[in-house]
Design an enzyme around this catalytic site. Structure first.
Site, short mmCIF file in Angstrom:
data_model
loop_
_atom_site.label_atom_id
_atom_site.label_comp_id
_atom_site.label_asym_id
_atom_site.label_seq_id
_atom_site.Cartn_x
_atom_site.Cartn_y
_atom_site.Cartn_z
N THR A 197 0.80 -1.23 0.00
CA THR A 197 0.00 0.00 0.00
C THR A 197 0.83 1.28 0.00
O THR A 197 0.31 2.34 0.31
CB THR A 197 -0.95 0.02 1.22
OG1 THR A 197 -0.15 0.03 2.40
CG2 THR A 197 -1.91 -1.15 1.22
N TRP A 198 2.09 1.17 -0.34
CA TRP A 198 2.90 2.40 -0.39
C TRP A 198 2.32 3.37 -1.42
O TRP A 198 2.09 4.55 -1.13
CB TRP A 198 4.35 2.04 -0.71
CG TRP A 198 5.32 3.19 -0.71
CD1 TRP A 198 5.11 4.43 -0.20
CD2 TRP A 198 6.64 3.19 -1.24
NE1 TRP A 198 6.24 5.21 -0.38
CE2 TRP A 198 7.19 4.46 -1.01
CE3 TRP A 198 7.43 2.22 -1.89
CZ2 TRP A 198 8.49 4.81 -1.42
CZ3 TRP A 198 8.71 2.57 -2.28
CH2 TRP A 198 9.23 3.85 -2.05
N ASP A 258 0.05 -5.20 3.38
CA ASP A 258 1.26 -4.62 3.97
C ASP A 258 1.18 -3.10 3.87
O ASP A 258 0.94 -2.55 2.80
CB ASP A 258 2.50 -5.11 3.21
CG ASP A 258 3.78 -4.54 3.81
OD1 ASP A 258 4.17 -5.01 4.90
OD2 ASP A 258 4.38 -3.62 3.21
N TYR A 292 3.71 5.64 4.90
CA TYR A 292 3.11 5.67 3.56
C TYR A 292 1.98 6.71 3.55
O TYR A 292 0.88 6.50 4.08
CB TYR A 292 2.55 4.30 3.16
CG TYR A 292 3.61 3.21 3.03
CD1 TYR A 292 4.96 3.51 2.94
CD2 TYR A 292 3.25 1.86 3.00
CE1 TYR A 292 5.92 2.52 2.83
CE2 TYR A 292 4.20 0.86 2.88
CZ TYR A 292 5.54 1.20 2.80
OH TYR A 292 6.48 0.21 2.69
N TYR A 347 9.66 -7.22 -1.26
CA TYR A 347 9.06 -5.93 -1.62
C TYR A 347 9.50 -5.44 -2.98
O TYR A 347 10.50 -5.88 -3.51
CB TYR A 347 9.24 -4.90 -0.51
CG TYR A 347 10.50 -4.12 -0.29
CD1 TYR A 347 11.02 -3.25 -1.24
CD2 TYR A 347 11.14 -4.18 0.95
CE1 TYR A 347 12.14 -2.47 -0.98
CE2 TYR A 347 12.26 -3.42 1.22
CZ TYR A 347 12.77 -2.57 0.25
OH TYR A 347 13.87 -1.80 0.51
N1 LIG Z 1 9.97 -2.27 3.59
C1 LIG Z 1 10.30 -1.36 2.70
O1 LIG Z 1 11.25 -0.59 2.89
C2 LIG Z 1 9.52 -1.29 1.42
C3 LIG Z 1 10.01 -0.55 0.32
C4 LIG Z 1 9.27 -0.57 -0.86
C5 LIG Z 1 8.07 -1.28 -0.92
N2 LIG Z 1 7.61 -1.95 0.18
C6 LIG Z 1 6.34 -2.71 0.15
O2 LIG Z 1 6.25 -3.44 -1.07
C7 LIG Z 1 5.06 -3.03 -1.76
C8 LIG Z 1 5.24 -3.15 -3.27
O3 LIG Z 1 6.39 -2.48 -3.71
P1 LIG Z 1 6.36 -1.11 -4.51
O4 LIG Z 1 5.26 -0.25 -3.99
O5 LIG Z 1 7.76 -0.59 -4.48
O6 LIG Z 1 6.01 -1.41 -5.99
P2 LIG Z 1 5.72 -2.63 -6.97
O7 LIG Z 1 4.79 -3.61 -6.39
O8 LIG Z 1 7.03 -3.12 -7.45
O9 LIG Z 1 5.01 -1.79 -8.13
C9 LIG Z 1 3.81 -1.12 -7.86
C10 LIG Z 1 3.35 -0.37 -9.07
O10 LIG Z 1 3.25 -1.23 -10.20
C11 LIG Z 1 2.22 -0.78 -11.05
N3 LIG Z 1 1.29 -1.90 -11.23
C12 LIG Z 1 0.84 -2.80 -10.33
N4 LIG Z 1 0.01 -3.68 -10.88
C13 LIG Z 1 -0.09 -3.33 -12.19
C14 LIG Z 1 -0.81 -3.85 -13.29
N5 LIG Z 1 -1.59 -4.92 -13.17
N6 LIG Z 1 -0.66 -3.25 -14.49
C15 LIG Z 1 0.13 -2.16 -14.64
N7 LIG Z 1 0.84 -1.62 -13.63
C16 LIG Z 1 0.73 -2.21 -12.41
C17 LIG Z 1 1.56 0.40 -10.38
O11 LIG Z 1 2.24 1.58 -10.81
P3 LIG Z 1 1.47 2.81 -11.46
O12 LIG Z 1 0.17 2.96 -10.73
O13 LIG Z 1 2.35 3.96 -11.34
O14 LIG Z 1 1.27 2.36 -12.88
C18 LIG Z 1 1.93 0.17 -8.94
O15 LIG Z 1 1.88 1.33 -8.18
C19 LIG Z 1 4.81 -1.60 -1.24
O16 LIG Z 1 3.51 -1.16 -1.50
C20 LIG Z 1 5.13 -1.80 0.22
O17 LIG Z 1 4.05 -2.45 0.86
C21 LIG Z 1 8.33 -1.97 1.33
#
Ligand SMILES: NC(=O)c1ccc[n+]([C@@H]2O[C@H](COP(=O)([O-])OP(=O)(O)OC[C@H]3O[C@@H](n4cnc5c(N)ncnc54)[C@H](OP(=O)(O)O)[C@@H]3O)[C@@H](O)[C@H]2O)c1
Length: 360
Positions: free
Chosen positions: A47-48, A79, A84, A229
């Site tokens: 949910t970031w 998560d 966030y 992540y």
């Molecule tokens: N612990 C930590 O330090 C840390 C750091 C980073 C992330 N996280 C966690 O991991 C999660 C996921 O990582 P993330 O947020 O970095 O990004 P991710 O899951 O790698 O990518 C998310 C982005 O992908 C695109 N997307 C998702 N499904 C799609 C689809 N079906 N078709 C087209 N585009 C799609 C969207 O971008 P658009 O809307 O821009 O197109 C979405 O915002 C976070 O939400 C958080 O919970 C944790």
């Protein structure tokens, strides 16, 4: 290429729809986290982006519908983190889940960061964690957290203090399981000597593989569950991007080195080849391949960041097939051929005690 059999010794429950490229939609795979009652779907909603900060803003109605879509598709873990959207993502999760009661949906949130305006820094002190848990419980409209994770290590606070604070919350029943995020192997080992740790949360996706050196083998040896992540590498592995894609406002991809030319084109070429490979061999697209690849790598949960309900419509197509060794080798070949100048996700680390805004 053959389908791989599940290892009966591991904590993962796979549906019995093991097959390759029929396009049949499988049931969600599950995994136990510590307490046998804490069983999560192997795809969790991240949910970031929903919080908006560093993602060009938030769309609350769309976020609420996304959470509803996630649960409709069989996702049972969400998560989130206080940082966030500076509380907004947690508030949205609370608003989405509270009316129907928590029931089977597990909430994973985090602690150990603080912010002043939009300036974020680490703070994993006992005082900060006691404050954060109460704020999170209020925003999430609940009286317990299923998985409470240290978001980033804080070198200025003794690990005994941070781990001790989490141990106390576990004893009090405010949290049901403990995780650590962005800790290396030796930090994780040290933390585990003070408090039981059930999960780790590092970056892990087809393009960001550092944990394969030691954290992933360590997790396999010790029974830690890996919440991977940036499963889609911040959308790069969604397959929707081209060299013409632009990002608005404070979207972190405007500074993410993977999204800058000439490197961006190398990653896009890899995505295009992976997509071709996935379609020809499995009848799936690159996004589904990217998530399947994570699930086939060990005791993992893929954190899929989504902010629109349609992002999740294909979630169930991740189940019911798996990658064998020949497929994995071909994926390695594609990555090595396309990406001459790889770069990691280090740019996301928040400052230890500085004042510049940073990702989390
Ligand atoms: N612990 C930590 O330090 C840390 C750091 C980073 C992330 N996280 C966690 O991991 C999660 C996921 O990582 P993330 O947020 O970095 O990004 P991710 O899951 O790698 O990518 C998310 C982005 O992908 C695109 N997307 C998702 N499904 C799609 C689809 N079906 N078709 C087209 N585009 C799609 C969207 O971008 P658009 O809307 O821009 O197109 C979405 O915002 C976070 O939400 C958080 O919970 C944790």
């Amino acid at each position: 290429m053959r389908t791989k059999q599940a290892n009966p010794q591991n904590p993962i429950t796979k549906p019995d729809t093991q097959q390759r490229s029929t396009g049949r939609i499988g049931d969600m795979e599950k995994i136990k986290i510590g307490d046998p009652d804490v069983v999560a779907s192997r795809i969790a909603l991240g949910t970031w982006a929903i919080g908006g900060w560093m993602w060009g803003g938030s769309d609350v109605p769309s976020a609420l519908r996304t959470i509803e879509a996630a649960t409709d598709h069989g996702i049972t873990m969400i998560d989130t983190a206080p940082v966030y959207g500076f509380g907004l993502a947690e508030e949205i999760v609370g608003r989405a889940l509270a009316p129907n009661g928590r029931k089977r949906i597990l909430i994973a949130t985090k602690c150990g960061l603080e912010w002043h305006g939009e300036k974020v820094r680490r703070n994993a002190s006992l005082t900060r964690i006691r404050e954060e848990i109460e704020d999170s419980l209020k925003r999430l409209q609940t009286d317990y957290i299923d998985l409470y994770q240290l978001h980033w290590p804080d070198p200025e606070i003794p690990m005994e203090e941070t781990a001790g604070a989490l141990a106390k919350l576990l004893r009090e029943g405010k949290v049901r399981a403990i995780g650590v995020s962005n800790l290396d192997r030796s930090q994780t080992e040290k933390f585990r000597q003070i408090v039981p740790v059930h999960t780790i949360q590092p970056p892990y996706n087809l393009f960001e593989r550092d944990i394969e050196r030691d954290l992933l083998p360590y997790a396999k040896e010790t029974g830690l569950i890996v919440l991977a992540y940036s499963a889609l590498c911040r959308g790069l592995l969604s397959g929707r991007m081209s060299a013409a894609t632009r990002f608005d406002g404070d979207d972190l991809r405007r500074v993410d080195p993977k999204f800058q030319q000439p490197r961006f084109n190398q990653y896009l070429a890899a995505v295009s080849e992976l997509d071709r490979f996935a379609r020809e061999n499995f009848g799936r697209n690159v996004l589904l391949l990217a998530v399947r690849w994570i699930l086939d790598k060990g005791p993992t949960i893929a954190l899929w960041g989504a902010r629109r309900p349609e992002h999740l419509h294909a979630v169930r197509q991740v189940a019911g097939w798996s990658l064998d060794e020949a497929s994995t080798r071909e994926i390695e070949r594609i990555l090595a051929a396309a990406i001459a100048d790889p770069v990691g996700p280090q740019f996301m680390a928040p400052p230890e005690r500085a004042t510049e805004p940073a990702a989390a």
